[in-house]
Scaffold this active site. Structure first.
Site, mmCIF file in Angstrom:
data_model
loop_
_atom_site.group_PDB
_atom_site.id
_atom_site.type_symbol
_atom_site.label_atom_id
_atom_site.label_comp_id
_atom_site.label_asym_id
_atom_site.label_seq_id
_atom_site.Cartn_x
_atom_site.Cartn_y
_atom_site.Cartn_z
ATOM 1 C CB CYS A 8 -0.925 0.013 1.216
ATOM 2 S SG CYS A 8 -2.055 1.400 1.182
ATOM 3 C CB CYS A 12 -1.701 4.046 7.989
ATOM 4 S SG CYS A 12 -2.796 4.596 6.666
ATOM 5 C CB CYS A 15 -0.718 0.092 8.274
ATOM 6 S SG CYS A 15 -1.352 -1.229 7.219
ATOM 7 C CB CYS A 54 -15.000 -7.933 7.335
ATOM 8 S SG CYS A 54 -16.383 -7.685 8.422
ATOM 9 C CB CYS A 87 -18.192 -5.424 5.733
ATOM 10 S SG CYS A 87 -17.267 -3.909 6.063
ATOM 11 C CB CYS A 147 -18.236 -0.408 8.936
ATOM 12 S SG CYS A 147 -17.085 -1.092 10.155
ATOM 13 N NE ARG A 219 -19.051 -4.519 12.877
ATOM 14 C CZ ARG A 219 -19.875 -5.553 12.745
ATOM 15 N NH1 ARG A 219 -19.573 -6.704 13.294
ATOM 16 N NH2 ARG A 219 -21.008 -5.418 12.088
HETATM 17 N N1 SAM Z 1 -6.755 -0.116 3.641
HETATM 18 C C1 SAM Z 1 -8.029 0.140 4.234
HETATM 19 C C2 SAM Z 1 -8.041 1.446 5.001
HETATM 20 O O1 SAM Z 1 -6.969 1.873 5.373
HETATM 21 O O2 SAM Z 1 -9.123 1.945 5.268
HETATM 22 C C3 SAM Z 1 -8.440 -0.977 5.187
HETATM 23 C C4 SAM Z 1 -7.429 -1.678 5.967
HETATM 24 S S1 SAM Z 1 -7.725 -1.952 7.650
HETATM 25 C C5 SAM Z 1 -9.422 -2.298 7.888
HETATM 26 C C6 SAM Z 1 -7.582 -0.425 8.278
HETATM 27 C C7 SAM Z 1 -7.862 -0.324 9.752
HETATM 28 O O3 SAM Z 1 -7.331 -1.411 10.503
HETATM 29 C C8 SAM Z 1 -7.178 0.919 10.249
HETATM 30 O O4 SAM Z 1 -8.088 2.022 10.052
HETATM 31 C C9 SAM Z 1 -6.943 0.606 11.703
HETATM 32 O O5 SAM Z 1 -8.050 1.055 12.465
HETATM 33 C C10 SAM Z 1 -6.857 -0.926 11.756
HETATM 34 N N2 SAM Z 1 -5.465 -1.341 11.912
HETATM 35 C C11 SAM Z 1 -4.537 -1.443 10.931
HETATM 36 N N3 SAM Z 1 -3.354 -1.822 11.467
HETATM 37 C C12 SAM Z 1 -3.552 -1.983 12.818
HETATM 38 C C13 SAM Z 1 -2.720 -2.340 13.924
HETATM 39 N N4 SAM Z 1 -1.413 -2.611 13.766
HETATM 40 N N5 SAM Z 1 -3.263 -2.390 15.160
HETATM 41 C C14 SAM Z 1 -4.586 -2.122 15.343
HETATM 42 N N6 SAM Z 1 -5.422 -1.758 14.345
HETATM 43 C C15 SAM Z 1 -4.904 -1.681 13.099
HETATM 44 FE FE1 SF4 Z 2 -2.808 1.238 3.423
HETATM 45 FE FE2 SF4 Z 2 -2.604 0.074 5.821
HETATM 46 FE FE3 SF4 Z 2 -3.223 2.663 5.640
HETATM 47 FE FE4 SF4 Z 2 -5.020 0.843 4.860
HETATM 48 S S1 SF4 Z 2 -4.255 1.122 6.944
HETATM 49 S S2 SF4 Z 2 -4.469 2.721 3.773
HETATM 50 S S3 SF4 Z 2 -3.630 -0.761 4.060
HETATM 51 S S4 SF4 Z 2 -1.279 1.719 4.984
#
Ligand code: SAM
Ligand code: SF4
Length: 287
Positions: A8, A12, A15, A54, A87, A147, A219
């Site tokens: 990606c 973030c 992530c 999901c 979802c 959501c 959730r």
């Molecule tokens: N790429 C899509 C986005 O960013 O919307 C979906 C990916 S995932 C559902 C994105 C969410 O997962 C993030 O908004 C965050 O809330 C959660 N998430 C991602 N990495 C995480 C981590 N290391 N610990 C806890 N929550 C995490």
């Molecule tokens: Fe990309 Fe991860 Fe951010 Fe979703 S949460 S936009 S997968 S970097």
């Protein structure tokens, strides 16, 4: 289910799937899963008691992804054909893409606000809070359930957690679903060394979400793996009424179906059926 792992372009800071942290996290970019493999996973989830399936994809947005969107629509209608809610979370989408997903039978679209408007730029710099809100608008206007929830333990303050709840509870309609994630610190990401958020902050955020969004499904999402039975029970008593369950939650550990069935058995909890709303009609999401 992670239908498209890694690669990606966003940054973030929590992530594992961002290309920016790939050297440290070791998460390789993979191709999109096939429709067949996703529907097989959905069948297994349904057999194990899941009521909503999901699918997440590690993309910034869906521009130029016509083929992928077509396959994802096949996944959506295939899952709906099993009688399950479905979802997806694909990053930012536009009006037309939201309409196409609605026509395919999508139940909800996940796009988390994550934190307050003020703190958001400290977590993500490759997109803005307003871009996030714009996608939520397209989702809502297409008639798809929103959501959208948050992630705690990013270094935010309790004012930021209140800011997240204020934004979510003053959207034109309350989100149908509000996931609450506790940061799972992933080595190699900028937040890889953070201490987990205090459990009381998680609990108070759930309780405040329940009070401000009475009909919303709250959730417990990432981080539940680290909670004791008693802590999870406290989350339910504070107002949580859904969990993510299964093999993995994108790239983080998830409590498995058997473990959760045993937990529900011990606490006398039973899942609502797919498409079942709250028993009391007045508790429907307000406009
Ligand atoms: N790429 C899509 C986005 O960013 O919307 C979906 C990916 S995932 C559902 C994105 C969410 O997962 C993030 O908004 C965050 O809330 C959660 N998430 C991602 N990495 C995480 C981590 N290391 N610990 C806890 N929550 C995490
Ligand atoms: Fe990309 Fe991860 Fe951010 Fe979703 S949460 S936009 S997968 S970097």
């Amino acid at each position: 289910m992670n239908i498209k792992t890694g690669g990606c372009t966003e940054d973030c800071s929590y992530c594992a799937q961002s290309t920016r942290y790939q050297k440290g996290t070791g998460v390789e970019a993979k191709r999109v899963e096939t429709v067949e493999s996703v529907l097989e996973a959905a069948r297994i989830a349904k057999e194990n008691g899941s009521t909503r399936f999901c699918m997440g994809a590690a993309w910034r947005d869906m521009r130029g992804r016509k083929n992928s969107l077509r396959n994802i629509k096949d996944m959506v209608s295939g899952v709906r054909g099993m009688g399950m809610e479905v979802c997806v979370t694909l990053g930012m989408i536009d009006e037309a893409q939201a309409r196409e997903l609605k026509e395919a039978g999508l139940t909800a679209y996940n796009h988390n606000l994550d934190t307050s408007r003020e703190f958001y730029p400290s977590v993500i710099s490759t997109r803005s809070y307003d871009e996030r809100l714009k996608t939520l608008g397209h989702v809502r206007d297409a008639g798809i359930n929103v959501c959208s929830g948050g992630i705690l333990g990013l270094g935010e303050t309790s004012e930021d957690r209140i800011g997240l709840l204020h934004t979510a509870s003053t959207l034109p309609a309350h989100p149908e679903s509000f996931p609450v994630n506790a940061l799972v610190p992933i080595k190699g990401t900028p937040l890889g060394d953070r201490k987990p958020v205090e459990f009381t902050s998680m609990l108070r955020t759930i309780a405040a979400a329940r009070v401000t969004m009475p009909a919303t499904i709250i959730r417990i999402a990432a981080g539940r793996k680290t909670m004791t039975d008693e802590q999870q029970a406290l989350c339910f008593m504070a107002g949580a009424n859904a969990i993510f369950t299964g093999e993995k939650m994108l790239t983080t550990e998830c409590n498995g179906w058997d473990e959760d069935a045993a937990l529900f058995g011990r606490w006398g909890l039973e899942p609502m059926k797919s498409f079942q709303k709250s028993k009391s009609p007045e508790l429907q999401p307000q406009a």
